[in-house]
Design a protein around this motif. Structure first.
Motif, PDB file in Angstrom:
ATOM      1  N   VAL A  54       0.836  -1.206   0.000  1.00  0.00           N
ATOM      2  CA  VAL A  54       0.000   0.000   0.000  1.00  0.00           C
ATOM      3  C   VAL A  54       0.873   1.259   0.000  1.00  0.00           C
ATOM      4  CG1 VAL A  54      -1.591   1.325   1.457  1.00  0.00           C
ATOM      5  CG2 VAL A  54      -2.067  -1.058   0.949  1.00  0.00           C
ATOM      6  N   ARG A  55       1.986   1.231   0.724  1.00  0.00           N
ATOM      7  CA  ARG A  55       2.898   2.384   0.717  1.00  0.00           C
ATOM      8  C   ARG A  55       3.528   2.578  -0.662  1.00  0.00           C
ATOM      9  NH1 ARG A  55       5.998   3.238   6.428  1.00  0.00           N
ATOM     10  NH2 ARG A  55       4.098   3.245   7.677  1.00  0.00           N
ATOM     11  N   ILE A  57       2.177   1.590  -3.648  1.00  0.00           N
ATOM     12  CA  ILE A  57       1.165   1.951  -4.634  1.00  0.00           C
ATOM     13  C   ILE A  57       0.600   3.352  -4.398  1.00  0.00           C
ATOM     14  CG2 ILE A  57      -1.081   1.330  -5.612  1.00  0.00           C
ATOM     15  CD1 ILE A  57      -0.509  -1.558  -4.831  1.00  0.00           C
ATOM     16  N   TYR A  58       0.389   3.709  -3.121  1.00  0.00           N
ATOM     17  CA  TYR A  58      -0.249   4.985  -2.779  1.00  0.00           C
ATOM     18  C   TYR A  58       0.640   5.780  -1.821  1.00  0.00           C
ATOM     19  CZ  TYR A  58      -3.948   2.053  -4.580  1.00  0.00           C
ATOM     20  OH  TYR A  58      -4.676   1.187  -5.354  1.00  0.00           O
ATOM     21  N   GLU A  60       1.285   8.823  -1.540  1.00  0.00           N
ATOM     22  CA  GLU A  60       0.762  10.118  -1.099  1.00  0.00           C
ATOM     23  C   GLU A  60      -0.263   9.966   0.031  1.00  0.00           C
ATOM     24  OE1 GLU A  60      -2.079   8.364  -3.839  1.00  0.00           O
ATOM     25  OE2 GLU A  60       0.082   8.592  -3.954  1.00  0.00           O
ATOM     26  N   ARG A  61      -0.696   8.744   0.288  1.00  0.00           N
ATOM     27  CA  ARG A  61      -1.670   8.497   1.360  1.00  0.00           C
ATOM     28  C   ARG A  61      -0.982   7.791   2.524  1.00  0.00           C
ATOM     29  NH1 ARG A  61      -7.312   6.353  -0.742  1.00  0.00           N
ATOM     30  NH2 ARG A  61      -7.884   7.176   1.292  1.00  0.00           N
ATOM     31  N   VAL A  92     -10.529   0.451   0.234  1.00  0.00           N
ATOM     32  CA  VAL A  92      -9.581   0.701  -0.846  1.00  0.00           C
ATOM     33  C   VAL A  92      -9.582  -0.493  -1.795  1.00  0.00           C
ATOM     34  CG1 VAL A  92      -7.126   1.025  -1.385  1.00  0.00           C
ATOM     35  CG2 VAL A  92      -8.119   2.156   0.614  1.00  0.00           C
ATOM     36  N   SER A  97      -5.260   2.328  -9.951  1.00  0.00           N
ATOM     37  CA  SER A  97      -4.399   3.503 -10.111  1.00  0.00           C
ATOM     38  C   SER A  97      -4.701   4.516  -9.024  1.00  0.00           C
ATOM     39  CB  SER A  97      -4.635   4.149 -11.476  1.00  0.00           C
ATOM     40  OG  SER A  97      -4.322   3.240 -12.503  1.00  0.00           O
ATOM     41  N   ALA A  98      -3.656   5.239  -8.602  1.00  0.00           N
ATOM     42  CA  ALA A  98      -3.831   6.270  -7.591  1.00  0.00           C
ATOM     43  C   ALA A  98      -4.929   7.231  -8.035  1.00  0.00           C
ATOM     44  CB  ALA A  98      -2.522   7.015  -7.366  1.00  0.00           C
ATOM     45  N   GLY A  99      -5.818   7.534  -7.122  1.00  0.00           N
ATOM     46  CA  GLY A  99      -6.960   8.385  -7.435  1.00  0.00           C
ATOM     47  C   GLY A  99      -8.218   7.592  -7.744  1.00  0.00           C
ATOM     48  N   GLU A 101      -8.577   4.353  -6.322  1.00  0.00           N
ATOM     49  CA  GLU A 101      -8.615   3.284  -5.330  1.00  0.00           C
ATOM     50  C   GLU A 101      -9.691   3.469  -4.261  1.00  0.00           C
ATOM     51  OE1 GLU A 101      -6.108   6.391  -3.278  1.00  0.00           O
ATOM     52  OE2 GLU A 101      -6.485   5.791  -5.331  1.00  0.00           O
ATOM     53  N   ASP A 102     -10.100   4.701  -4.023  1.00  0.00           N
ATOM     54  CA  ASP A 102     -10.986   5.000  -2.910  1.00  0.00           C
ATOM     55  C   ASP A 102     -12.395   4.474  -3.155  1.00  0.00           C
ATOM     56  OD1 ASP A 102     -11.778   5.997  -0.483  1.00  0.00           O
ATOM     57  OD2 ASP A 102     -11.901   8.079  -1.143  1.00  0.00           O
TER      58      ASP A 102
END
Length: 132
Positions: A54-55, A57-58, A60-61, A92, A97-99, A101-102
């Motif tokens: 997770v770190r 892939i994302y 920024e989160r 998640v 892709s980032a953005g 996933e949410d």
């Protein structure tokens, strides 16, 4: 018994602490069956894998993953940036892709656990129906 919460010690963000209800829940000798949800802390290699993944892939989160919907890429994560002691739980879709996933959130672990229990009951009822 392995301290399930301690498995996360290398992956916590500064100021973050798990909610007391999460710590108490994981401190039980045996966790309840909320299939298809499954806690990563049932095996330390899953904690390591998912926290690192997770770190990567994302980046920024600040997410701290703790469970997944079996046989899928859907996971739930604490908001690691929250230092209140009662962080939100984010749904998640890992590997999106980032953005993208949410998939929403619940206000805290207690609310997520209520939802997970309801989803588990519904899932088990569907399995029973399909076996008849």
């Amino acid at each position: 018994m392995i301290n399930r919460v301690m498995m996360y010690q290398n992956f916590l963000y500064s100021g973050f602490s798990f909610p007391d209800s999460f710590v108490k829940y994981l401190s039980q000798m045996e966790l309840e069956d909320i299939e298809p949800w499954w806690f990563f802390c049932c095996a330390s290699n899953y904690v390591d894998f998912w926290c690192e993944k997770v770190r990567d892939i994302y980046p920024e989160r600040r997410l701290i993953p703790f469970a997944n919907w079996r046989y899928s890429d859907d996971i739930v994560c604490f908001d690691g940036a929250d230092i209140s002691g009662n962080p939100k739980v984010y749904y998640v879709h890992a590997f999106a892709s980032a953005g993208w996933e949410d998939r929403g959130y619940t206000d805290n672990f207690d609310e997520w656990l209520k939802m997970a229990r309801l989803e588990s009951a519904h899932h088990k009822a569907e399995l029973e129906e399909n076996q008849e």
